[in-house]
Design a protein around this motif. Structure first.
Motif, mmCIF file in Angstrom:
data_model
loop_
_atom_site.group_PDB
_atom_site.id
_atom_site.type_symbol
_atom_site.label_atom_id
_atom_site.label_comp_id
_atom_site.label_asym_id
_atom_site.label_seq_id
_atom_site.Cartn_x
_atom_site.Cartn_y
_atom_site.Cartn_z
ATOM 1 N N GLU A 1 0.973 -0.783 0.111
ATOM 2 C CA GLU A 1 -0.125 -0.096 -0.228
ATOM 3 C C GLU A 1 1.098 1.545 -0.045
ATOM 4 O O GLU A 1 1.880 1.104 0.262
ATOM 5 N N VAL A 2 0.390 2.607 -0.901
ATOM 6 C CA VAL A 2 0.570 3.609 -0.323
ATOM 7 C C VAL A 2 0.153 4.933 0.468
ATOM 8 O O VAL A 2 -1.145 4.709 0.051
ATOM 9 N N LEU B 1 -7.525 -3.201 8.171
ATOM 10 C CA LEU B 1 -6.603 -1.871 7.751
ATOM 11 C C LEU B 1 -7.634 -0.900 7.952
ATOM 12 O O LEU B 1 -6.543 0.226 8.189
ATOM 13 N N GLY B 2 -8.347 -1.236 7.056
ATOM 14 C CA GLY B 2 -9.250 0.601 6.502
ATOM 15 C C GLY B 2 -8.334 1.151 5.512
ATOM 16 O O GLY B 2 -7.545 0.521 4.785
ATOM 17 N N ALA B 3 -8.402 2.295 5.496
ATOM 18 C CA ALA B 3 -7.495 2.999 4.773
ATOM 19 C C ALA B 3 -5.921 2.448 4.627
ATOM 20 O O ALA B 3 -5.191 2.922 5.462
ATOM 21 N N ARG C 1 1.462 2.434 9.757
ATOM 22 C CA ARG C 1 1.108 1.564 10.685
ATOM 23 C C ARG C 1 2.366 1.732 11.305
ATOM 24 O O ARG C 1 3.383 1.594 11.676
ATOM 25 N N TRP C 2 2.264 0.487 13.039
ATOM 26 C CA TRP C 2 2.802 0.141 14.120
ATOM 27 C C TRP C 2 4.420 1.566 14.120
ATOM 28 O O TRP C 2 4.659 0.007 14.781
ATOM 29 N N ALA D 1 -8.992 -11.130 11.307
ATOM 30 C CA ALA D 1 -9.762 -9.751 11.945
ATOM 31 C C ALA D 1 -8.527 -8.575 11.955
ATOM 32 O O ALA D 1 -9.613 -7.208 11.315
ATOM 33 N N LEU D 2 -7.874 -8.711 11.622
ATOM 34 C CA LEU D 2 -6.238 -8.212 11.378
ATOM 35 C C LEU D 2 -6.550 -7.362 10.228
ATOM 36 O O LEU D 2 -6.506 -5.938 9.593
#
Length: 207
Positions: A151-152, A197-199, A203-204, A192-193
């Motif tokens: 993802e970007v 995630l969504g847009a 992260r993290w 579930a993760l």
């Protein structure tokens, strides 16, 4: 041999004397020197020590500075080398999070099981390779999976890789930004993760 008691003692000492805290764990002192000499920190990206779940630093600034000095790395609080922080810094973190202490990924055996490794394969003081070397190898193998998600976000390219779930359902997750590893940890519910995630975003605790 080390124990969680020794880690607790070192973590408490790190508040006032981080150099003594690290020196009290000979395997940690040796690992930092070995990893620095081998250039292993270069495989890892940048991370903040301000945890996104609790909104506070998971290690104190003096320890942050001492770790980076030992590793021969430039860093400006609160952003530093992700490998140094997530692998070694987390071992000396006593900040509670919704998922327990940060160190548990290296001590509980859950990540080992999720990666299909032998018991003790990721214990910090075990084996002939440093924990960073072992973590780098495991994370790199995960990130090479064909089913990893790219993802970007904020003009940067990130990769999220989940391994095959272990019999108990836990999977190992590895995350990289711009081709450099940020973190690796076990996920109890990988489905579930993925669904949550969504847009795209960093992260993290990536920085």
């Amino acid at each position: 041999m080390t124990s969680t008691t020794a880690l607790d003692d070192a973590a408490a000492r790190a508040l006032d004397d981080p150099a003594a805290a690290i020196s009290s764990l000979p395997w940690l002192e040796a690992s930092l020197a070995d990893d620095a000499a081998a250039g292993r920190f270069a495989a890892w990206g940048r991370s903040t020590v301000i945890d996104e779940n609790v909104g506070e630093a998971v290690i104190p600034r003096p320890l942050f500075d001492e770790l980076h000095e030992r590793a021969g790395l430039e860093a400006t609080w609160p952003v530093g080398n992700a490998g140094l922080l997530h692998v070694y810094g987390y071992l000396l973190s006593t900040t509670p999070t919704p998922y327990g202490l940060k160190r548990e990924r290296w001590l509980s055996g859950e990540l080992e099981r999720a990666c299909g490794l032998e018991v003790g394969a990721l214990l910090p003081w075990a084996g002939t390779e440093t924990l960073l070397a072992r973590a780098t190898a495991v994370a790199s193998a995960l990130l090479a999976r064909a089913d990893a998600v790219t993802e970007v976000a904020e003009g940067r390219t990130a990769r999220i890789a989940l391994g095959t779930p272990a019999p108990g359902g836990t999977a190992a997750l590895a995350y990289a930004v711009d081709g450099r590893i940020v973190t690796i940890f076990p996920v109890a519910d990988p489905a579930a993760l993925r669904a949550g995630l969504g847009a795209p975003r960093l992260r993290w605790n990536a920085a």
